[in-house]
Scaffold this active site. Structure first.
Site, PDB file in Angstrom:
ATOM      1  N   ASN A   1       1.853   4.387   5.030  1.00  0.00           N
ATOM      2  CA  ASN A   1       1.840   3.807   3.693  1.00  0.00           C
ATOM      3  C   ASN A   1       0.618   4.291   2.933  1.00  0.00           C
ATOM      4  O   ASN A   1      -0.442   3.663   2.935  1.00  0.00           O
ATOM      5  CB  ASN A   1       1.877   2.276   3.775  1.00  0.00           C
ATOM      6  CG  ASN A   1       3.231   1.790   4.227  1.00  0.00           C
ATOM      7  OD1 ASN A   1       4.197   1.797   3.460  1.00  0.00           O
ATOM      8  ND2 ASN A   1       3.318   1.422   5.503  1.00  0.00           N
ATOM      9  N   GLU A   2       0.798   5.416   2.288  1.00  0.00           N
ATOM     10  CA  GLU A   2      -0.299   6.066   1.582  1.00  0.00           C
ATOM     11  C   GLU A   2      -0.692   5.253   0.349  1.00  0.00           C
ATOM     12  O   GLU A   2       0.054   4.367  -0.079  1.00  0.00           O
ATOM     13  CB  GLU A   2       0.139   7.467   1.161  1.00  0.00           C
ATOM     14  CG  GLU A   2       0.453   8.392   2.334  1.00  0.00           C
ATOM     15  CD  GLU A   2      -0.784   8.857   3.107  1.00  0.00           C
ATOM     16  OE1 GLU A   2      -1.822   8.158   3.087  1.00  0.00           O
ATOM     17  OE2 GLU A   2      -0.702   9.913   3.755  1.00  0.00           O
TER      18      GLU A   2
END
Ligand code: GLP
Length: 630
Positions: free
Chosen positions: A167-168
């Site tokens: 989850n950037e």
């Protein structure tokens, strides 16, 4: 200490800056054992109740010691995983499950192949579904988690961008399993595994932040100084979608499980006077005064009593004030760290110098985990030591061959083959056959195949050549340059190396044979799975166990790595010419990706930091910390 079933938030005075519960362990091994013990209690309890356990699992080097401990519990203590269902966080998009860097393969290697979990209980996002079916397959993953009863416990690591799973930055707190584009930093961090950043996939499938937050319990692990900055932001900073791990602050039962190095930037560790009473010894005084000077943008000698009071350091004045007296002590100490004589200055009074004048000359052993490390970390100092008449030996601990690209190996093999063709005739058959073998092995393995020993050897030789060129720039020649090629490296891969007794023996033999007066080392606070840390341990463990020879009584150990001003015990200044020369040396490492090599900015930054504190203004500084066995 119980890790699971603990309340999510509980505060002592010390922890008051921390918004997610954080447990600091002496090292990753102990933390992992603690977590594994708690997981095993949960599994057995559910077994007794005839129920299953649903675990969310992570990849990366961080959970490896935890998985090793689970395997040990299975083998030695009969822990069964028959009632366990697992869901992995993520998978690279485009890699099939047998690709050597797929997370699916990773999980089999690191855990599943060694325990009795039923194959049908294992779930990992599929990185090979066609694009038009990705959404559907992600929704199916979500439904399957729900149908299994939801995650009892989610294990997490943390990426340098603060991501959990993949989850950037920008991932919303209610995001679900989906396809994501990987951040530049994340791809850079995976470059060594994929033998070059251009091989790292651009996309991945990951559980969303929302998926993770639905777990009943979350444990995020982090080890090593590289994670210290992001851990602090995630634990003490604001909740933001720019750091997906910060969302754990909103979870009622999340815990960070970290080692000393990863904890080093938390307020309770880095600015302990802000959270309680401290013992004002020299190190603490230096730390507080330098912090204050930097914060206020003032040189040390200009700090006044009010600065101390207004910044929470008033207590130090009651113990040792007034300000000008504390200032002068810190100032002098800082000044005494600066020396152009890293091996000691012969004939000079040395009470306040970082290194003893005698003996002169010294036997100096410099250890470089990979060929380029010592040149990047202390290239200027190596040159000084040689100029000042010391007997320098530079031992390169590993061949570094995994860093060399196929392109470089191809180039060398092609040159050999063409030479054989041009010069032709007798005496070249051997070379020609060798070149042919390399070229066909490179072609056969493709971009991601495992290198044969022959290819790795050639790559190692290429780096040796570059190391010799770099050594030449600093004046290290002939016997003074030693290639150790520690066996753990030759047998392993990045993030999965493990040290053996043979490695320790090899290093011990080098120490005992050379009997150094000075040792220069690095890696003491690196990620425990990193090559640098293992190389550090290969030497430090022998010394700490008191197994070094009697020569050690007359030996000082210096750590080289990026240090902050308050950590520095020896600062070796460099002129513009010296700094330029150092970088000429580093540029000899042509087969190592430029972004793996640090820029001269690091040495300039240290110099600026010293300048700002009121020291003389230099172009660059190489910094060292004295290391004492515990
Ligand atoms: C990848 C994984 C994460 C992991 C991170 C850190 O990005 N998707 O789950 O936490 O790497 O890896 P390491 O544990 O090797 O530092």
């Amino acid at each position: 200490m119980k890790i699971m079933d603990s309340p999510g938030k509980r505060q002592t005075q010390q922890e008051r800056f921390e918004k997610t519960r954080t447990l600091i362990y002496p090292d990753s091994a102990e933390a992992s054992r603690g977590l594994a013990a708690e997981v095993s209690v949960l599994i057995r309890r559910r077994q007794a109740e005839g129920r299953g356990v649903v675990l969310g699992l992570a990849t990366g080097s961080t959970p490896v010691p935890f998985y090793r401990e689970l395997i040990r519990l299975h083998r030695e203590e009969g822990l069964s995983f028959a009632n366990v269902t697992t869901f992995n966080l993520d998978e690279y998009y485009g890699l099939d499950r047998h690709h050597r860097e797929s997370y699916s393969q990773f999980m089999r290697d690191q855990l599943f192949d060694h325990i009795d979990i039923p194959a049908e209980n294992i779930n990992i996002p599929d990185g090979t579904v066609p694009l038009d079916r990705v959404y559907e397959s992600c929704m199916a993953y979500e439904s399957k988690i729900e149908a299994s009863g939801g995650l009892d416990l989610q294990i997490l690591g943390i990426g340098r961008t603060g991501h959990i799973g993949f989850n950037e930055p920008g991932s919303a707190s209610d995001s679900l399993t989906r396809m994501i584009t990987l951040d530049r930093v994340t791809r850079q961090d995976a470059a060594a595994d994929f033998l070059g950043v251009h091989h790292v996939p651009r996309f991945a499938i990951t559980m969303g932040v929302g998926t993770i937050l639905k777990a009943r319990r979350i444990v995020l692990m982090a080890w090593g100084e590289n994670k210290a900055g992001i851990v602090r932001e995630a634990v003490e900073g604001a909740v933001t979608d720019q750091i997906s791990a910060s969302f754990l602050q909103e979870h009622p039962n999340a815990t960070f499980l970290i080692d000393q190095a990863a904890a080093s930037r938390l307020t309770r560790r880095s600015l302990p006077w802000l959270v309680g009473s401290v013992e004002w010894d020299d190190a603490m005084t230096r730390r507080a005064v330098i912090w204050m000077a930097k914060k206020l943008g003032k040189p040390v000698l200009k700090l006044v009593d009010e600065d101390y009071n207004e910044n929470g350091v008033g207590e130090l004045l009651t113990a040792a004030g007034p300000a000008y007296q504390v200032n002068i002590r810190v100032f002098n100490r800082l000044q005494h760290t600066i020396t152009g004589w890293p091996g000691g200055k012969p004939g000079a009074e040395d009470t306040h110098r970082p290194e003893r004048a005698l003996p002169h000359s010294k036997r100096v052993l410099i250890l470089s985990p990979e060929p380029h490390d010592a040149f990047v970390g202390m290239g200027g100092t190596i040159e000084r030591l040689i100029e000042q008449g010391h007997q320098v030996r530079l031992a390169i601990q590993t061949s570094g061959n995994l860093r060399v690209s196929d392109v470089a190996a191809h180039k060398f093999a092609s040159v050999v083959r063409e030479m054989a063709e041009i010069i032709g005739g007798q005496g070249w058959e051997g070379q020609s056959a060798y070149a042919g073998e390399i070229l066909s092995q490179l072609a056969a393995k493709g971009e991601f195949g495992l290198e044969s020993e022959t290819v790795r050897r050639l790559k190692g030789l290429i780096l040796r050549g570059e190391a010799r060129d770099a050594a030449h720039v600093s004046g290290v020649a002939g016997e003074a340059l030693q290639f150790v090629d520690l066996p753990f490296y030759e047998a392993g891969r990045y993030r999965r190396f493990s040290l053996t007794d043979q490695d320790r023996e090899t290093m011990r033999a080098i120490l005992d044979e050379y009997r150094p007066h000075q040792i220069y080392l690095t890696g003491d606070v690196a990620d425990p799975s990193s090559l640098q840390f293992l190389c550090f341990r290969s030497v430090a463990e022998t010394i700490a166990a008191g197994q070094a020879g009697d020569w050690f009584q007359d030996c000082r150990v210096w750590i080289y790595r990026p240090l902050e001003a308050h950590e520095i015990d020896m600062a070796v200044p460099m002129s513009p010419d010296q700094l330029a020369k150092k970088y000429d040396g580093i540029r000899k490492f042509q087969s190592i990706q430029a972004d793996e090599l640090e820029s001269p900015e690091r040495n300039r930054e240290t110099a600026r930091e010293y300048d700002g504190l009121g020291m003389a203004e230099y172009e660059g500084i190489e910094a060292f910390q004295r290391w004492l066995p515990a």
